[in-house]
Design an enzyme around this catalytic site. Structure first.
Site, PDB file in Angstrom:
ATOM      1  CB  SER A  77      26.483  31.367  22.169  1.00  0.00           C
ATOM      2  OG  SER A  77      27.742  31.989  22.292  1.00  0.00           O
ATOM      3  CE1 TYR A  90      29.122  27.327  20.067  1.00  0.00           C
ATOM      4  CE2 TYR A  90      29.708  29.651  20.102  1.00  0.00           C
ATOM      5  CZ  TYR A  90      29.089  28.559  20.676  1.00  0.00           C
ATOM      6  OH  TYR A  90      28.436  28.707  21.877  1.00  0.00           O
TER       7      TYR A  90
END
Length: 187
Positions: A77, A90
């Site tokens: 990501s 996250y």
């Protein structure tokens, strides 16, 4: 479940003689202020985003080393290198995977195994199903954008290694939308 990785991979290994390309695309996001994140949520995010891929790659690497060939693609990501508010859990799970990928490349290059990290920005997938205004996702990346990058990496020469690629939505509204989603606001 983490304990099922090895037995399931062993079953796969018996059916498939060789793995040329391994693509890890696991991901779960739970967002919020750190004091509101539960232990159960923390464990879930790290199991899916970090520990699962590492344990699976531990098995895959054995086969790739034996063949002295292979390509590992970790779809991480953009959050693995770009922090934002309410994303500490996250982001840290993806950052750990990014560090793992870099270390794995250093370890495996002598065995001629390529390792690439693909770091997409906001992608219009079920990952963002909780968005109240789905029409605003029209400028986000599409799954086919990521597939195109994967295809490019797979087609690279066996004499080179693309170590990381960042792919972001072009429109500024899509670049900022993820932060608005996290903060439960609309852009």
């Amino acid at each position: 479940k983490l304990e099922s990785i090895k037995p399931n991979y062993d079953l796969f290994r018996r059916k498939c003689n060789k793995i040329d390309v391994f693509i890890n695309c696991a991901g779960v996001g739970i967002f919020g202020s750190i004091e509101n994140i539960t232990y159960k949520e923390l464990i879930k995010v790290f199991n899916v985003n970090t520990l699962g891929p590492i344990l699976l790659l531990r098995e895959v690497v054995v086969d790739m080393k034996r063949a002295r060939n292979g390509l590992i693609i970790n779809i991480e990501s953009i959050a693995s290198v770009k922090a934002f508010s309410h994303g500490a859990m996250y982001i840290s799970s993806k950052h750990a995977l990014a560090g793992f990928s870099e270390s794995l490349w250093a370890e495996l290059k002598q065995d001629e195994i390529q390792v690439c990290s693909i770091r997409p920005g906001l992608v219009n997938t079920s990952f963002v199903d909780n968005v109240s205004s789905n029409h605003k996702l029209e400028n986000a990346l599409l799954s086919k954008d990521i597939a195109h990058v994967v295809e490019m990496v797979v087609q690279q020469s066996s004499h080179s290694n693309i170590s990381s690629i960042e792919i972001r939505p072009l429109k500024k509204s899509a670049q900022n939308l993820f932060h608005c989603i996290i903060d439960n606001k609309e852009n």
